[in-house]
Design an enzyme around this catalytic site. Sequence first.
Site, PDB file in Angstrom:
ATOM      1  CE  LYS A  25      41.488  34.113  40.386  1.00  0.00           C
ATOM      2  NZ  LYS A  25      41.103  34.494  39.009  1.00  0.00           N
ATOM      3  N   GLY A  61      48.339  28.527  36.476  1.00  0.00           N
ATOM      4  CA  GLY A  61      47.849  28.329  35.118  1.00  0.00           C
ATOM      5  C   GLY A  61      47.925  29.616  34.338  1.00  0.00           C
ATOM      6  CD  GLU A  67      56.955  30.908  32.349  1.00  0.00           C
ATOM      7  OE1 GLU A  67      55.961  31.649  32.547  1.00  0.00           O
ATOM      8  OE2 GLU A  67      57.462  30.736  31.231  1.00  0.00           O
ATOM      9  CD  GLU A  68      51.260  31.138  37.033  1.00  0.00           C
ATOM     10  OE1 GLU A  68      50.550  30.541  37.858  1.00  0.00           O
ATOM     11  OE2 GLU A  68      50.790  31.774  36.073  1.00  0.00           O
ATOM     12  CE  LYS A  85      42.181  34.587  29.244  1.00  0.00           C
ATOM     13  NZ  LYS A  85      42.818  35.723  29.950  1.00  0.00           N
ATOM     14  NE  ARG A 121      46.183  36.537  27.766  1.00  0.00           N
ATOM     15  CZ  ARG A 121      46.789  36.017  28.818  1.00  0.00           C
ATOM     16  NH1 ARG A 121      47.111  34.749  28.833  1.00  0.00           N
ATOM     17  NH2 ARG A 121      47.098  36.780  29.854  1.00  0.00           N
ATOM     18  NE  ARG A 129      52.998  33.612  40.468  1.00  0.00           N
ATOM     19  CZ  ARG A 129      51.870  34.158  40.014  1.00  0.00           C
ATOM     20  NH1 ARG A 129      50.765  34.095  40.755  1.00  0.00           N
ATOM     21  NH2 ARG A 129      51.852  34.782  38.850  1.00  0.00           N
ATOM     22  CD  GLU A 152      52.247  30.020  32.404  1.00  0.00           C
ATOM     23  OE1 GLU A 152      52.248  30.718  33.435  1.00  0.00           O
ATOM     24  OE2 GLU A 152      52.809  30.369  31.354  1.00  0.00           O
TER      25      GLU A 152
END
EC number: 3.6.1.52
Length: 204
Positions: free
Chosen positions: A132, A49, A68-69, A17, A9, A114, A65
């Site tokens: 969120k 993200g 991938e996501e 972060k 990170r 997912r 991302e």
Amino acid sequence: MKFKPYQTRTYDSEGFKKRAACLCFRSEQEDEVLLVSRSGYPDQWIVPGEGMEPEEEPGGIAVREVYEEAGIKGKLGRFLGIFENQDRKHRTYVYVLTVTEILEAWEDSVNIGRKREWFKVGDAIKVLQCHKPVHAEYLEKLKLGCSPANGNSTVPSLPGSNTLFVTAAQTSGLQSSVRQRELEGPLPPCGISWAEALLSLANI
């Protein structure tokens, strides 16, 4: 949160972060946005993200991302802003992406099951506010004035010391606040001045 072995990170000078994310739209009209299910919580929706690693640029991370996501490819557009989550000490660089290709199967669908789903922008805000709220802030900022008519298709360089931070409301319905660094720098990415951006957000 999806676990990636050997991931390092990165943090800014204030200990936040650094993350990057994309609002992925079905078309340039930006009326439908793609959300993905949260890792470990299949009935909760989020904006794709991830945390930034050393030497990576936020735009590149955001594109990686969403591939991938969410299993999508697209045209990376304008930079929307940096969104600050005080509770979790995150600062997320958010971009707009227009989807050009959708994969039938993708990394996270195979590895962790997912899901993804298209939402009208207003419906997406309501869904995100449940679990969120910081992600709902991305779309609310977009509705304030960062529409296609006010933006452009280029991606600016990494924001400097005069970045406008949007501090996400911690519960649904609360107003957002913004703060501006003291040093001078470029105008915000949506074609409006810092004063106009601050005034617009203050009047929500």
